[in-house]
Design an enzyme around this catalytic site. Structure first.
Site, PDB file in Angstrom:
ATOM      1  CD  GLN A  14      -2.625  -1.158   2.570  1.00 21.97           C
ATOM      2  OE1 GLN A  14      -2.975  -2.172   3.214  1.00 21.97           O
ATOM      3  NE2 GLN A  14      -3.323   0.038   2.798  1.00 21.97           N
ATOM      4  NE  ARG A  73     -13.298   0.231   4.380  1.00 21.92           N
ATOM      5  CZ  ARG A  73     -14.172  -0.094   3.207  1.00 21.92           C
ATOM      6  NH1 ARG A  73     -14.185  -1.526   3.357  1.00 21.92           N
ATOM      7  NH2 ARG A  73     -14.582   0.457   2.604  1.00 21.92           N
ATOM      8  CB  CYS A  74      -8.732   2.180  11.426  1.00 24.77           C
ATOM      9  SG  CYS A  74      -8.332   2.959  12.980  1.00 24.77           S
ATOM     10  CD  GLU A 131     -10.038   5.859   8.492  1.00 21.47           C
ATOM     11  OE1 GLU A 131      -8.983   5.627   7.806  1.00 21.47           O
ATOM     12  OE2 GLU A 131     -10.120   6.672   9.542  1.00 21.47           O
TER      13      GLU A 131
END
Ligand code: CDP
Length: 784
Positions: free
Chosen positions: A221, A368-369, A738
């Site tokens: 990523q 996702r945060c 997110e």
């Protein structure tokens, strides 16, 4: 105000179909495992069956004898190259291959390389490792006990304590608590969970001794950050390293860290001078790569009798596993957890976090945060419900009473953050109206009278995304800007490259829409490319919903630089001065004479053929955007559940999600992001936990135990939005990816607890599995 573009141009606000889907739905994507190079060989990890054991010896002779086996690399081999340990982002280090002892089940012990994948796996079985098992520390609450084994013998500090971190005004908070008429709180465990992307982690490392170039195809990523870290740690010249992150099948934070498998594949390729592929199995992914959460939290709220909140006190024990490999770039050990005052106007707050080592896989990634904002949002939204219960007040009314008002923005919260914009009342009122809240409460009362179990759960979360401003974030000192480079070709088509990397979020479409918005070039004419460090401008990657706030802003700014130059060329072509020109999406025209115009395509051609004297040829720009602040998206989620008294099963009957991410680039993509995140939130709330037995064995190592929701378990999501633009983002956009994962777990749990609150239930830890509910119903004597 943003000018609306035509559907043909397809700028901001158009639900342009995802360009990348053409190749995905036809099976024509290129993922790491699709990369096949001449002479490529395969690596397989030997992993520890023990959670804590001393390594007495490793015998690899039998493995080496297997035909097709090319190498067996151990920690001792890496030690010679100075690579048996690698630094983590949080002032710790992590073993690449174990030396001395292993510290968690499934830890990497040796790397076997063979001509094919199956031989490598077979040979890994033949590597014999002698272990002497040691006492295992699983419970973080025991980590600091005098009789707890000290796990990290390599550290000077002979303790399992990693850090203590605190923020806020402790004295002021204590004073408020001493005199507060109402105090309410809870202990809540946000369980260890895992992002479980469909594609596991993997790489192909290809060292070319003739050119000295190392090319690594990687599920990354953050390819640029990986390149720099490889250069710093392995001592390879950075210009000789090329990281290519091709299509990625979901990241969710799992693909931010550098894993031992990547390092071993690189070492093997350097040693064998052949391309080496390493692809994780599902179980390896669940057992050994970056977990998320694992926060044991206590929150207390001090309030007036009328429900006005005054102070918040939070204490947390963070289980970081064997190494502090938290993949988070903030300057704070607990990341952005100090957003825990949420959407509420507390006059004071105090938050402290202690991190400890245990015999579990390392990590602490932002699934996702934004670096612990999920834990914070869950805690405050649960705590508000507990306070409402204590006060016998409606949880919606309590929230409306305590929200930060829209006229208070920009809002300075007591734990340091400056919220950019918001209108929490508007989002809540929209959600209440959409779900028919008042009628649902009536229905609930009637059902309760009949002995039926129905609950309504609310979560009004505030998010903090867009890492990040240089004063708060860095990765090994590198500032957390992001970038965009745009080149306009002579025929008016364009290529735009960013330092971010989509893993399914649709950047090829949305970033092209930003160029279309700013330059009026149709979205179909803009190619977006990310993930190749040899071509993309330097950037820090995609995670924590940072792409829109950073690279999205950079795309806008780079486009504007191009527009400035285009204006000079248009003035030259139209033989007027720049001041006489006006812009509308796609063309400059002479003020008062709109037919005298030059399109962006005319101008692009002129940039290579007919320039004003003294102006450089070409039409391109690059921009590195260091955001002045984070963006603060928010929303209200309301969930309605029915509970089966016979089985304890929860049925999510309705779920309304009102989100506010400022100005929206692509409404369809944003809705898709919300659907995906809510589905993951549902899984966390009801189904998922990476649990360990007392010997440190992972209990959730396959999809038989670690459940992922299918269409069968997933309810219909009802979405809506309000729009409160970010005042500091060039497009007024905030991140969104997110938000549903951050905001939804509390809504689900609040709904279940609400259904059982009349029985005296205050809290149930996630995952709220049917057996937990059935046990409560049995205790209360109402199980059927
Ligand atoms: O960093 P990441 O791409 O995961 O998150 P994001 O910035 O929240 O963006 C997720 C997707 O939603 C991207 O395709 C964005 O461009 C899109 N988005 C949008 O269309 N409008 C917004 N205001 C925010 C995001």
């Amino acid at each position: 105000m943003l000018q609306k573009t035509s559907p043909e141009i397809g700028g901001m606000g158009h639900s342009v179909k995802r360009k990348e889907d053409l190749r995905f739905v036809q099976g024509k994507g290129t993922y790491v495992d699709d990369v096949h190079l001449p002479g490529m060989v395969y690596g397989h990890m030997v992993r520890s069956p023990y959670a804590h054991a001393r390594i007495l010896g490793i015998r690899s002779e039998e493995a080496r004898k297997l035909p097709g086996v090319l190498a067996v690399i151990t920690g001792q081999d890496l030690e010679k190259a100075g690579l048996s340990w690698m630094p983590t982002l949080f002032h710790d280090k992590q073993m690449v291959l174990a030396t001395g002892k292993v510290l968690f089940m499934s830890q990497e012990v040796a790397f076997v390389v063979a001509e094919d994948r199956y031989t490598a796996a077979d040979a890994a079985e033949l590597v014999e490792v002698d272990y002497e098992d040691l006492p295992v520390l699983v419970d973080p609450h025991r980590a600091l006990d005098a009789d707890a084994p000290v796990l990290r013998e390599d550290r000077e500090e002979k303790t399992n304590h990693i850090f203590h971190w605190e923020v806020g005004d402790q004295k002021a908070t204590e004073r408020v608590f001493q005199s507060a008429p109402v105090k309410a709180g809870l202990d809540a465990f946000f369980q260890r969970c895992h992002p479980a992307p469909l594609e596991t982690c993997g790489c192909v490392a290809d060292y070319n001794s003739a050119t000295g170039k190392l090319t690594v195809w990687e599920t990354s990523q953050a390819p640029h950050a990986h390149r720099t870290l490889f250069a710093l740690v392995a001592g390879l010249p950075e210009n000789n390293i090329r990281i290519i992150a091709p299509d990625i099948g979901g990241g969710f934070g799992n693909k931010v860290p550098i894993y031992p498998g990547y390092v071993c594949a690189v070492v093997a390729s350097l040693q064998l001078e052949r391309p080496v592929k390493w692809i994780e199995t599902r179980s390896e992914n669940l057992q050994s790569t970056g977990f998320a959460r694992d926060y044991h939290m206590t929150a207390e709220i001090a309030a007036e009798r009328d429900g006005k909140v005054k102070a918040l006190r939070v204490k947390t024990l963070a289980d970081h596993g064997a190494f502090n490999a938290a993949a988070q770039p903030s300057k704070f050990p607990a990341g952005l957890f100090s957003i825990c005052t949420g959407s509420y106007d507390f006059s004071t707050a105090f938050c402290e976090v202690d991190g400890v080592y245990t015999n579990k896989a390392p990590g602490g990634i932002a699934y996702r945060c934004s670096f612990r904002v999920t834990e914070a949002a869950y805690l405050i939204e649960r705590a508000m419900d507990v306070l409402a219960q204590e006060l016998k007040m409606d949880p919606a009314e309590l929230r409306l009473k305590n929200f930060i008002r829209s006229d208070q923005f920009p809002y300075q919260c007591p734990l340091g953050w400056n919220y950019d914009s918001g209108d929490y009342h508007a989002a809540m009122n929209l959600a209440l109206g959409k779900i028919g809240y008042a009628e649902l409460r009536k229905e609930q009362a009637e059902k309760r009278a009949k002995g039926e179990l129905m609950g309504i759960g609310i979560s009004s979360f505030t998010e903090i995304v867009g890492a990040g401003p240089a004063h708060t974030f860095d990765i090994v000192g590198i500032k957390m800007f992001d970038s965009c480079e745009i080149r306009i070709h002579p025929t008016g088509k364009a290529i735009a490259r960013m330092g971010t990397k989509s893993q399914g979020q649709g950047h090829e479409t949305t970033f092209a829409q930003i160029v279309a918005q700013e330059l009026g070039i149709p979205v179909a004419d803009v190619t977006v490319e990310e993930g190749d460090t040899d071509t993309a401008p330097y950037g820090l990657g995609t995670y924590a919903s940072r792409s829109t706030p950073t690279a999205g802003a950079a795309t806008s700014m780079a486009s504007r630089k191009i527009r400035d130059k285009a204006k000079k060329i248009a003035a030259h072509l139209l033989e007027v001065s720049e001041e006489d020109l006006e812009w509308e999406p796609g063309r400059f025209f002479v003020k008062g004479a709109p037919s005298k115009a030059k399109t962006i395509q005319d101008i692009a051609f002129a940039a290579y053929t007919n320039l004003p004297p003294g102006l450089e040829a070409g039409l391109e720009a690059v921009h590195y955007y260091d955001p002045p602040n984070l963006t603060f998206p928010f929303g209200t989620y309301i969930c309605v559940v029915d509970i089966d008294k016979g089985t304890g099963e929860v049925k999510v009957r309705r779920f309304v999600a009102v989100d506010d991410c400022g100005n929206i680039i692509n409404p369809m993509i944003v809705e898709g992001q919300i659907h995906g995140g809510l589905t993951e939130g549902l899984a966390i709330a009801f189904m998922q936990e990476i649990a360990y037995d007392e010997s440190g064995n992972v209990q959730g190592a396959t999809f038989m135990d670690y459940l992922v929701p299918t269409a069968v378990e997933t309810p219909t999501w009802e979405t809506d939005k309000t729009c409160t633009p970010s005042p500091h983002h060039p497009l007024g956009a905030k991140g969104v990816g997110e938000s549903p994962n951050v905001g939804s777990p509390a809504a689900f749990v609040n709904a279940v607890v609400d259904a059982l609150s009349h029985l005296g239930v205050r809290h149930i830890d996630m995952p709220v599995a049917p057996w937990k509910i059935w046990r409560i119903l049995k205790e209360k004597g109402i199980a059927e």
